[in-house]
Design a protein around this motif. Structure first.
Motif, PDB file in Angstrom:
ATOM      1  N   GLU A  83      13.035 -21.566 -95.176  1.00 37.36           N
ATOM      2  CA  GLU A  83      14.046 -20.518 -95.004  1.00 37.36           C
ATOM      3  C   GLU A  83      13.411 -19.185 -94.581  1.00 37.36           C
ATOM      4  O   GLU A  83      13.961 -18.466 -93.758  1.00 37.36           O
ATOM      5  CB  GLU A  83      14.831 -20.330 -96.304  1.00 37.36           C
TER       6      GLU A  83
ATOM      7  N   LEU B 146      16.251 -17.822 -92.256  1.00 36.00           N
ATOM      8  CA  LEU B 146      17.585 -18.150 -92.782  1.00 36.00           C
ATOM      9  C   LEU B 146      17.940 -17.184 -93.904  1.00 36.00           C
ATOM     10  O   LEU B 146      17.086 -16.824 -94.717  1.00 36.00           O
ATOM     11  CB  LEU B 146      17.615 -19.599 -93.304  1.00 36.00           C
ATOM     12  N   LYS B 147      19.203 -16.813 -93.927  1.00 38.03           N
ATOM     13  CA  LYS B 147      19.632 -15.809 -94.895  1.00 38.03           C
ATOM     14  C   LYS B 147      19.672 -16.399 -96.299  1.00 38.03           C
ATOM     15  O   LYS B 147      20.130 -17.532 -96.497  1.00 38.03           O
ATOM     16  CB  LYS B 147      21.024 -15.292 -94.495  1.00 38.03           C
ATOM     17  N   ALA B 148      19.193 -15.607 -97.255  1.00 41.98           N
ATOM     18  CA  ALA B 148      19.264 -16.035 -98.653  1.00 41.98           C
ATOM     19  C   ALA B 148      20.642 -15.717 -99.218  1.00 41.98           C
ATOM     20  O   ALA B 148      21.312 -14.797 -98.754  1.00 41.98           O
ATOM     21  CB  ALA B 148      18.186 -15.324 -99.467  1.00 41.98           C
TER      22      ALA B 148
ATOM     23  N   ALA C 191      11.465 -25.694 -99.218  1.00 41.72           N
ATOM     24  CA  ALA C 191      12.767 -25.155 -98.795  1.00 41.72           C
ATOM     25  C   ALA C 191      12.695 -23.632 -98.696  1.00 41.72           C
ATOM     26  O   ALA C 191      13.184 -23.036 -97.715  1.00 41.72           O
ATOM     27  CB  ALA C 191      13.850 -25.585 -99.779  1.00 41.72           C
TER      28      ALA C 191
ATOM     29  N   GLY D 147      18.426 -19.860-100.068  1.00 41.75           N
ATOM     30  CA  GLY D 147      19.641 -19.985 -99.260  1.00 41.75           C
ATOM     31  C   GLY D 147      20.294 -21.347 -99.458  1.00 41.75           C
ATOM     32  O   GLY D 147      20.063 -22.029-100.459  1.00 41.75           O
ATOM     33  N   TRP D 148      21.108 -21.747 -98.444  1.00 35.27           N
ATOM     34  CA  TRP D 148      21.839 -23.017 -98.542  1.00 35.27           C
ATOM     35  C   TRP D 148      20.900 -24.207 -98.604  1.00 35.27           C
ATOM     36  O   TRP D 148      21.159 -25.185 -99.333  1.00 35.27           O
ATOM     37  CB  TRP D 148      22.804 -23.168 -97.354  1.00 35.27           C
ATOM     38  N   LEU D 149      19.840 -24.164 -97.822  1.00 33.05           N
ATOM     39  CA  LEU D 149      18.886 -25.281 -97.827  1.00 33.05           C
ATOM     40  C   LEU D 149      18.274 -25.442 -99.221  1.00 33.05           C
ATOM     41  O   LEU D 149      18.188 -26.547 -99.767  1.00 33.05           O
ATOM     42  CB  LEU D 149      17.782 -25.020 -96.790  1.00 33.05           C
ATOM     43  N   TYR D 150      17.879 -24.310 -99.777  1.00 30.81           N
ATOM     44  CA  TYR D 150      17.286 -24.354-101.113  1.00 30.81           C
ATOM     45  C   TYR D 150      18.295 -24.873-102.127  1.00 30.81           C
ATOM     46  O   TYR D 150      17.959 -25.676-103.003  1.00 30.81           O
ATOM     47  CB  TYR D 150      16.790 -22.958-101.526  1.00 30.81           C
TER      48      TYR D 150
END
Lengths: 47, 345
Positions: free
Chosen positions: B333, B338-340, B329, B248-251
Motif C-alpha cells: 500500500e 494506496l490510501k489508508a 500488505a 487500507g483496503w488491501l490490509y
C-alpha cells in the motif's frame, strides 16, 4: 610446473581474511558516500 | 583471526577436519531472523510515507540488519551451552566448535557498536537509540536473564523482535508516532502464539536444555489455552491499523481473512492434545520412525510431527505467513501509494 596443494586451514583462513578485508573496504566507501549525501548541496556552491 | 577447527563425524571418514569459513561467522548473525527483521523495518520505513534519500534508507536498513546480526552473535555466544543440548540448535557454529565463543562475543560487540554509531551519524540518533535498546534488550535482558528464568521469556523478550518497524519509521521521519508503535504491538502480540506453537512440539528439547518454556513449566494444556487467549487479543489489534490511518483496503482484507484462519488454527490447537505426548525420538537420533511413509519422506535433522502435534505445527507455519502477509500488505500500500483508511475519523 606443478602446483603445491593448498593447506585447507590456509585456504579457510584466506577466505576469512578476504571477507574481512572486503567488509572493511565496503564500510569505508559507505561512510564516504554517506558523508557526501549528508553534506549534499551545501558543498557544491563553495567550489 | 584464530583458526578453530572441529572434527565432524562422517559416515565415510570419521576424521574429517573442518575449518571455520567466513560463512560460519555469517551464520552467527542468524540470517533468517535478520531477513524478517529487515522486512519489518523496511515496512516501517515506507509506511511512514515520508521521502528519504534512497542511499540513506539503504544505510538505515543495513544498520538494522547488522544490529540484528550482532545481537544474534551475542545470543549464540551466551547460549552455546543450551544450543548444544537441543536438536534444533546443536549444529550452530559455536556448539559445533567451528567458532570460539569469545570470537562470537567479539563479533557481536563490534557489530553492535558499528551499527549504532553508523545509524546515529548517517541517519538520526532516535533511530540509533532505538536500535541500541533493541540490541541490549535481546542480548542482555532476553538472552542472559529472561530466557533461563521465566516461562514468560518469549512474551517479554518478544519486544526485541517487535521493535524494527519503529526503528525504520524513526529512521525515515526522526520521530516515532503511535502508528509505528501499533506495528510493534502487532509483532509483540504475535510472538507468544507463534513460539508456543513451536514449543508444543519440541518441548522435550527445551526441557533437556533447562529452558523454562511454557509447556515445560505449566504444561501443554495451559500453553494451548494461552495460545488461544493471545490469538483473541492479536486478531483485533491486527485490524486496528485500518482505524488509525495506517492500513487500507488491501490490509483490511489480508488482516480479516488471515485473522479468521489464525483463529481457526488456534482453536484447533486448543481442542487438540498437541504437546501432551512425549517426543518419542531416541535421544541420539534426529528422525524417529512414525511409519514407513513418513520415515521415507524424512531426512536427518528434519522434524517429523504426528498426531495432534500437527495442529501446533500448522499454526506455527501459518503464523509466519500471517505476519509476512500483514506487513507485505502495508508495504504494498505504501509503495503503490494506496490510501489508508481512517475509520475512526
Amino acid at each position: 610446473m606443478t602446483r603445491k596443494p593448498v593447506d585447507p586451514a590456509t585456504k579457510a583462513r584466506s577466505g576469512r581474511n578476504i571477507a574481512l578485508g572486503l567488509g572493511l573496504v565496503a564500510f569505508v566507501i559507505l561512510v564516504f558516500v554517506v558523508t557526501l549525501v549528508k553534506l549534499g548541496g551545501n558543498v557544491g556552491p563553495h567550489f | 583471526m584464530a583458526q578453530p577447527t572441529v572434527l565432524i563425524p562422517d559416515d565415510e571418514a570419521t576424521d574429517t577436519v573442518r575449518h571455520a569459513r567466513w560463512q560460519d561467522y555469517f551464520q552467527l548473525m542468524k540470517p533468517r531472523v535478520m531477513s524478517l527483521v529487515v522486512f519489518t523495518a523496511l515496512t516501517g520505513m515506507l509506511a511512514a510515507r515520508t521521502p528519504i534519500h534512497p542511499l540513506l534508507g539503504a544505510v538505515a536498513v543495513l544498520c538494522i540488519a547488522i544490529g540484528a546480526g550482532a545481537s544474534g552473535a551475542l545470543n549464540m555466544w551466551y547460549d552455546a551451552d543450551i544450543d548444544a543440548k537441543m536438536r534444533r540448535t546443536r549444529g550452530r557454529p559455536v556448539p559445533m566448535g567451528l567458532v570460539k565463543g569469545e570470537e562470537a562475543a567479539t563479533l557481536g560487540v563490534v557489530l553492535s557498536l558499528l551499527s549504532v554509531m553508523l545509524m546515529g551519524m548517517a541517519i538520526n540518533w532516535l533511530a540509533a537509540g532505538l536500535l541500541a535498546f533493541t540490541i541490549v534488550f535481546y542480548a542482555v535482558v532476553y538472552t542472559m536473564w529472561l530466557k533461563r528464568w521465566t516461562a514468560q521469556n518469549i512474551v517479554i523478550g518478544g519486544l526485541a523482535g517487535a521493535l524494527p518497524p519503529v526503528i525504520g519509521w524513526a529512521a525515515a521521519t526522526g520521530h516515532a508516532p503511535l502508528n509505528a508503535w501499533l506495528m510493534v504491538l502487532i509483532i509483540f502480540l504475535w510472538t507468544p502464539p507463534h513460539f508456543w506453537a513451536l514449543s508444543l512440539y519440541i518441548s522435550t528439547d527445551y526441557a533437556k536444555a533447562g529452558v523454562p518454556m511454557l509447556p515445560v513449566v505449566k504444561g501443554a494444556r495451559e500453553t494451548r489455552k494461552q495460545i488461544l487467549l493471545y490469538t483473541l487479543v492479536l486478531i483485533p489489534v491486527c485490524l486496528a491499523p485500518v482505524f488509525t490511518g495506517l492500513g487500507g483496503w488491501l490490509y483490511l482484507a489480508v488482516s480479516g481473512l488471515g485473522g479468521l484462519v489464525f483463529l481457526t488454527l488456534a482453536l484447533r490447537v486448543f481442542r487438540s492434545t498437541a504437546g501432551d505426548a512425549a517426543d518419542p525420538r531416541p535421544a541420539d537420533r534426529d528422525l524417529y520412525e512414525v511409519g514407513e511413509a513418513e520415515a521415507k519422506r524424512g531426512k536427518p535433522g528434519q522434524r517429523v510431527v504426528v498426531g495432534d502435534a500437527k495442529h501446533a505445527r500448522n499454526l506455527f507455519a501459518f503464523s509466519i505467513l500471517y505476519l509476512f502477509a500483514l506487513f507485505a500488505a502495508l508495504l504494498a500500500e505504501a509503495v503503490l501509494g494506496l490510501k489508508a483508511l481512517e475509520l475512526l475519523s
